[in-house]
Design a protein around this motif. Structure first.
Motif, mmCIF file in Angstrom:
data_model
loop_
_atom_site.group_PDB
_atom_site.id
_atom_site.type_symbol
_atom_site.label_atom_id
_atom_site.label_comp_id
_atom_site.label_asym_id
_atom_site.label_seq_id
_atom_site.Cartn_x
_atom_site.Cartn_y
_atom_site.Cartn_z
ATOM 1 N N SER A 181 0.838 -1.196 0.000
ATOM 2 C CA SER A 181 0.000 0.000 0.000
ATOM 3 C C SER A 181 0.875 1.248 0.000
ATOM 4 C CB SER A 181 -0.906 0.010 1.229
ATOM 5 O OG SER A 181 -0.151 0.276 2.396
ATOM 6 N N ASP A 182 0.274 2.382 -0.365
ATOM 7 C CA ASP A 182 1.003 3.650 -0.317
ATOM 8 C C ASP A 182 1.512 3.921 1.096
ATOM 9 O OD1 ASP A 182 0.591 4.059 -2.989
ATOM 10 O OD2 ASP A 182 -0.706 5.811 -2.747
ATOM 11 N N ARG A 183 0.689 3.609 2.087
ATOM 12 C CA ARG A 183 1.073 3.850 3.486
ATOM 13 C C ARG A 183 2.302 3.015 3.852
ATOM 14 N NH1 ARG A 183 1.274 7.643 6.821
ATOM 15 N NH2 ARG A 183 1.245 7.041 8.972
ATOM 16 N N GLN A 184 2.304 1.746 3.445
ATOM 17 C CA GLN A 184 3.445 0.875 3.733
ATOM 18 C C GLN A 184 4.694 1.361 3.003
ATOM 19 O OE1 GLN A 184 1.402 -2.672 2.417
ATOM 20 N NE2 GLN A 184 1.514 -3.569 4.472
ATOM 21 N N GLU A 185 4.520 1.787 1.747
ATOM 22 C CA GLU A 185 5.666 2.279 0.987
ATOM 23 C C GLU A 185 6.237 3.541 1.621
ATOM 24 O OE1 GLU A 185 6.953 3.713 -3.493
ATOM 25 O OE2 GLU A 185 4.931 2.969 -3.160
ATOM 26 N N LYS A 186 5.353 4.452 2.018
ATOM 27 C CA LYS A 186 5.816 5.685 2.653
ATOM 28 C C LYS A 186 6.550 5.375 3.955
ATOM 29 C CE LYS A 186 2.805 9.062 3.405
ATOM 30 N NZ LYS A 186 2.005 10.148 4.042
ATOM 31 N N PRO A 200 5.968 19.094 -12.382
ATOM 32 C CA PRO A 200 5.928 18.981 -10.937
ATOM 33 C C PRO A 200 6.532 17.658 -10.472
ATOM 34 C CG PRO A 200 3.751 18.489 -11.821
ATOM 35 C CD PRO A 200 4.628 18.884 -12.982
ATOM 36 N N VAL A 201 6.726 17.562 -9.160
ATOM 37 C CA VAL A 201 7.256 16.347 -8.534
ATOM 38 C C VAL A 201 6.217 15.830 -7.546
ATOM 39 C CG1 VAL A 201 9.676 17.038 -8.758
ATOM 40 C CG2 VAL A 201 8.395 17.663 -6.704
ATOM 41 N N THR A 202 6.395 14.597 -7.129
ATOM 42 C CA THR A 202 5.527 14.032 -6.097
ATOM 43 C C THR A 202 6.325 13.850 -4.814
ATOM 44 O OG1 THR A 202 6.072 11.756 -6.692
ATOM 45 C CG2 THR A 202 4.145 12.765 -7.797
ATOM 46 N N LEU A 203 5.609 13.697 -3.723
ATOM 47 C CA LEU A 203 6.275 13.414 -2.450
ATOM 48 C C LEU A 203 7.092 12.131 -2.564
ATOM 49 C CD1 LEU A 203 6.826 13.967 0.545
ATOM 50 C CD2 LEU A 203 4.716 12.714 1.067
ATOM 51 N N GLN A 204 6.578 11.151 -3.274
ATOM 52 C CA GLN A 204 7.315 9.900 -3.443
ATOM 53 C C GLN A 204 8.664 10.155 -4.113
ATOM 54 O OE1 GLN A 204 5.736 7.077 -6.264
ATOM 55 N NE2 GLN A 204 6.618 5.360 -5.140
ATOM 56 N N ARG A 205 8.672 10.934 -5.183
ATOM 57 C CA ARG A 205 9.925 11.227 -5.881
ATOM 58 C C ARG A 205 10.901 11.966 -4.970
ATOM 59 N NH1 ARG A 205 10.951 14.775 -11.326
ATOM 60 N NH2 ARG A 205 13.179 14.354 -11.448
ATOM 61 N N LEU A 253 10.946 11.930 -1.657
ATOM 62 C CA LEU A 253 11.421 11.001 -0.624
ATOM 63 C C LEU A 253 12.571 10.159 -1.158
ATOM 64 C CD1 LEU A 253 8.335 9.614 1.319
ATOM 65 C CD2 LEU A 253 10.558 10.164 2.309
ATOM 66 N N VAL A 254 12.417 9.621 -2.349
ATOM 67 C CA VAL A 254 13.482 8.803 -2.945
ATOM 68 C C VAL A 254 14.730 9.658 -3.181
ATOM 69 C CG1 VAL A 254 14.155 7.476 -4.996
ATOM 70 C CG2 VAL A 254 11.921 7.089 -3.926
ATOM 71 N N HIS A 255 14.544 10.870 -3.694
ATOM 72 C CA HIS A 255 15.680 11.762 -3.969
ATOM 73 C C HIS A 255 16.454 12.083 -2.691
ATOM 74 C CE1 HIS A 255 17.920 14.920 -6.046
ATOM 75 N NE2 HIS A 255 17.735 15.653 -4.961
ATOM 76 N N VAL A 256 15.750 12.486 -1.628
ATOM 77 C CA VAL A 256 16.418 12.871 -0.384
ATOM 78 C C VAL A 256 17.004 11.641 0.309
ATOM 79 C CG1 VAL A 256 16.107 13.927 1.904
ATOM 80 C CG2 VAL A 256 15.053 14.965 -0.125
#
Length: 195
Positions: free
Chosen positions: A2-7, A130-135, A137-140
């Protein structure tokens, strides 16, 4: 997943990188925590200061949630690389404290926004936005662990301390490091036609 688990998983890996960064700076003198050990000036406290600015920007400004404290070394008119070293008047406690406050601010952004939340990175090209929070998160996460690798090497050069975290060094037990290093050196010399 799930998105929650991935985050949660991405956030956990980011936190491990953060903790590794601070561990690498623990227990050192003011000189050693600031000492440049590469030709480009890489030093432990500067890496922490840099990552504070990175997270403040990416999890703050990018999502319209600016970090509330000024970071003059991140301003457009700042001296080049001002974020990668600590001036004598900038204490270790101030920089580490700032990094922890930035974590809290970043963690709130990560917690409150969905992975597909959109933001804009003003210092990236229009084509990358634009970027997403997921992108982000991966970048940082990648940037944090890249600099944690730098910190591994710098700390080992300072006092020989090596490994990932206290109690989780990820190094073989009982290895004769001097003998191992000599074996690696000899292999390099042989491959390079030097012996």
């Amino acid at each position: 997943m799930s998105d929650r688990q991935e985050k949660t998983q991405l956030h956990r890996y980011l936190q491990r990188g953060r903790e590794a960064m601070l561990w690498k700076a623990e227990g050192l003198s003011e000189y050693d925590v600031r000492r440049p050990l590469t030709p480009t000036g890489t030093n432990l406290l500067g890496l922490v200061k840099h990552l504070a600015g990175v997270e403040a920007g990416y999890f703050g400004e990018v999502f319209g949630r600016p970090f509330p404290e000024p970071l003059p070394w991140m301003a457009e008119d700042a001296e080049p690389n001002a974020d990668l070293w600590a001036a004598p008047e900038e204490s270790r406690e101030e920089i580490v404290g700032l990094y922890r406050r930035v974590w809290a601010h970043a963690d709130a952004t990560i917690e409150e926004l969905p992975l597909d939340a959109e933001g804009r990175v003003s210092w990236w090209s229009a084509a990358q936005n634009p970027v997403t929070l997921q992108r982000i998160l991966v970048h940082v996460l990648a940037e944090t662990h890249r600099h944690a690798g730098h910190a591994d090497i710098v700390r080992e050069l300072v006092d020989g301390a090596a490994g990932m975290l206290p109690g989780r060094e990820n190094l073989p037990d009982g290895l004769d490091w001097a003998g191992y290093r000599e074996r690696v050196e000899q292999a390099a010399r042989t491959a390079g036609g030097l012996s």
